[in-house]
Design an enzyme around this catalytic site. Sequence first.
Site, PDB file in Angstrom:
ATOM      1  N   ASP A   5       1.168  -7.390  -5.165  1.00 41.99           N
ATOM      2  CA  ASP A   5       0.255  -6.684  -4.259  1.00 41.99           C
ATOM      3  C   ASP A   5       0.204  -5.190  -4.559  1.00 41.99           C
ATOM      4  O   ASP A   5       0.223  -4.354  -3.657  1.00 41.99           O
ATOM      5  CB  ASP A   5       0.667  -6.937  -2.807  1.00 41.99           C
ATOM      6  CG  ASP A   5      -0.358  -6.406  -1.806  1.00 41.99           C
ATOM      7  OD1 ASP A   5      -1.548  -6.344  -2.170  1.00 41.99           O
ATOM      8  OD2 ASP A   5       0.020  -6.048  -0.689  1.00 41.99           O
ATOM      9  N   TYR A   6       0.146  -4.830  -5.844  1.00 45.22           N
ATOM     10  CA  TYR A   6      -0.168  -3.437  -6.185  1.00 45.22           C
ATOM     11  C   TYR A   6      -1.612  -3.167  -5.799  1.00 45.22           C
ATOM     12  O   TYR A   6      -2.504  -3.977  -6.056  1.00 45.22           O
ATOM     13  CB  TYR A   6       0.037  -3.190  -7.679  1.00 45.22           C
ATOM     14  CG  TYR A   6       1.486  -3.037  -8.067  1.00 45.22           C
ATOM     15  CD1 TYR A   6       2.090  -1.778  -8.069  1.00 45.22           C
ATOM     16  CD2 TYR A   6       2.254  -4.139  -8.425  1.00 45.22           C
ATOM     17  CE1 TYR A   6       3.428  -1.629  -8.417  1.00 45.22           C
ATOM     18  CE2 TYR A   6       3.585  -4.008  -8.765  1.00 45.22           C
ATOM     19  CZ  TYR A   6       4.175  -2.747  -8.766  1.00 45.22           C
ATOM     20  OH  TYR A   6       5.500  -2.606  -9.101  1.00 45.22           O
ATOM     21  N   GLU A   7      -1.858  -1.979  -5.184  1.00 45.48           N
ATOM     22  CA  GLU A   7      -3.174  -1.736  -4.596  1.00 45.48           C
ATOM     23  C   GLU A   7      -3.850  -0.460  -5.069  1.00 45.48           C
ATOM     24  O   GLU A   7      -4.987  -0.183  -4.674  1.00 45.48           O
ATOM     25  CB  GLU A   7      -3.052  -1.734  -3.066  1.00 45.48           C
ATOM     26  CG  GLU A   7      -2.517  -3.052  -2.517  1.00 45.48           C
ATOM     27  CD  GLU A   7      -2.796  -3.251  -1.038  1.00 45.48           C
ATOM     28  OE1 GLU A   7      -3.410  -2.371  -0.423  1.00 45.48           O
ATOM     29  OE2 GLU A   7      -2.394  -4.302  -0.495  1.00 45.48           O
ATOM     30  N   ASN A   8      -3.196   0.315  -5.931  1.00 50.15           N
ATOM     31  CA  ASN A   8      -3.801   1.539  -6.453  1.00 50.15           C
ATOM     32  C   ASN A   8      -3.487   1.644  -7.945  1.00 50.15           C
ATOM     33  O   ASN A   8      -2.332   1.474  -8.347  1.00 50.15           O
ATOM     34  CB  ASN A   8      -3.258   2.769  -5.718  1.00 50.15           C
ATOM     35  CG  ASN A   8      -3.661   2.787  -4.255  1.00 50.15           C
ATOM     36  OD1 ASN A   8      -4.792   3.133  -3.919  1.00 50.15           O
ATOM     37  ND2 ASN A   8      -2.748   2.394  -3.383  1.00 50.15           N
TER      38      ASN A   8
ATOM     39  N   TRP B 188       0.805  -1.226   0.000  1.00 55.74           N
ATOM     40  CA  TRP B 188       0.000   0.000   0.000  1.00 55.74           C
ATOM     41  C   TRP B 188       0.835   1.271   0.000  1.00 55.74           C
ATOM     42  O   TRP B 188       0.531   2.219  -0.720  1.00 55.74           O
ATOM     43  CB  TRP B 188      -0.934   0.005   1.211  1.00 55.74           C
ATOM     44  CG  TRP B 188      -1.786   1.241   1.304  1.00 55.74           C
ATOM     45  CD1 TRP B 188      -1.543   2.372   2.031  1.00 55.74           C
ATOM     46  CD2 TRP B 188      -3.008   1.477   0.608  1.00 55.74           C
ATOM     47  NE1 TRP B 188      -2.542   3.292   1.841  1.00 55.74           N
ATOM     48  CE2 TRP B 188      -3.460   2.768   0.973  1.00 55.74           C
ATOM     49  CE3 TRP B 188      -3.783   0.723  -0.283  1.00 55.74           C
ATOM     50  CZ2 TRP B 188      -4.642   3.320   0.475  1.00 55.74           C
ATOM     51  CZ3 TRP B 188      -4.963   1.279  -0.773  1.00 55.74           C
ATOM     52  CH2 TRP B 188      -5.368   2.561  -0.393  1.00 55.74           C
TER      53      TRP B 188
END
Length: 269
Positions: free
Chosen positions: A119-122, A78
């Site tokens: 886990d890229y979140e944006n 994140w």
Amino acid sequence: MMEYIGATGVPITFNNVPIFDDIDFHFILSFAIDADPSANPQNGKFSPYWEPSLTPESVAAIKAQHPNVKALASLSGWSLDNIVLRWRNPPNPNLWISNAFSTLQDLVVKYHLDGIDVDYENFPRHGSNFAFCIGELITLLKNQSVISVATIAPYYSTVLPYLELFHGYGKVIDFVNYQFYTDKVTTAEAYLKRFEVRAKEFGRGKLLPSYEVNGRGIQGDAFFEALSLLDENGFDVNGVMIFSADASLSNDFHFETKSQQFLLNSTTS
């Protein structure tokens, strides 16, 4: 068993975590980030930002002590020092892939890693080349025998880019570490319904139930009630993802121990 470790700055070692010998145990080091220490993008050049106590020597030691252990590097997460990280569409995707392959190969060798977790979140509002870049990266890493395991970690607001990735490159993705704790369900029955939805999207075989220690979503023994409900409703519970070992230091790894006991019982019944 999937366990995120090293993301929060809490001093922790692999030896703190209970590991059952009959379980495939994957430590997910959190995080490798394609940014400099000020969070400036580095166009696919990844550096390790996990807890410094998780050294290359300690990875090698825990794998020697427990042959059932694998270690993965999770990509992005994140934020970095409270600066939110984002997928930024590289203008030259092939250059990004080349940089990522090279730097991750170096990390794999240095830290004795077996794979990566994505886990890229944006993401940008209007489309991205995320699926192409990550899918081709995983394919290249596997084809060159750099890694043997690849997982992805979508949550409710990132389902679309991860579905595009999964539908295009599902053959090289081993597990889906969906972050069910972001779905804000607190009962076993509600958890089952959300799992059914995500299983239709990502398939039943690779989707793992997940739990956040002292965090969001379902908490306490209600999680194990949910696992039992999944089992009773025809889902093969192939594993469990927990975020994270850092938080479990305060409760003597209750959820790691009980999750492994559940998995052993469900595979032997």
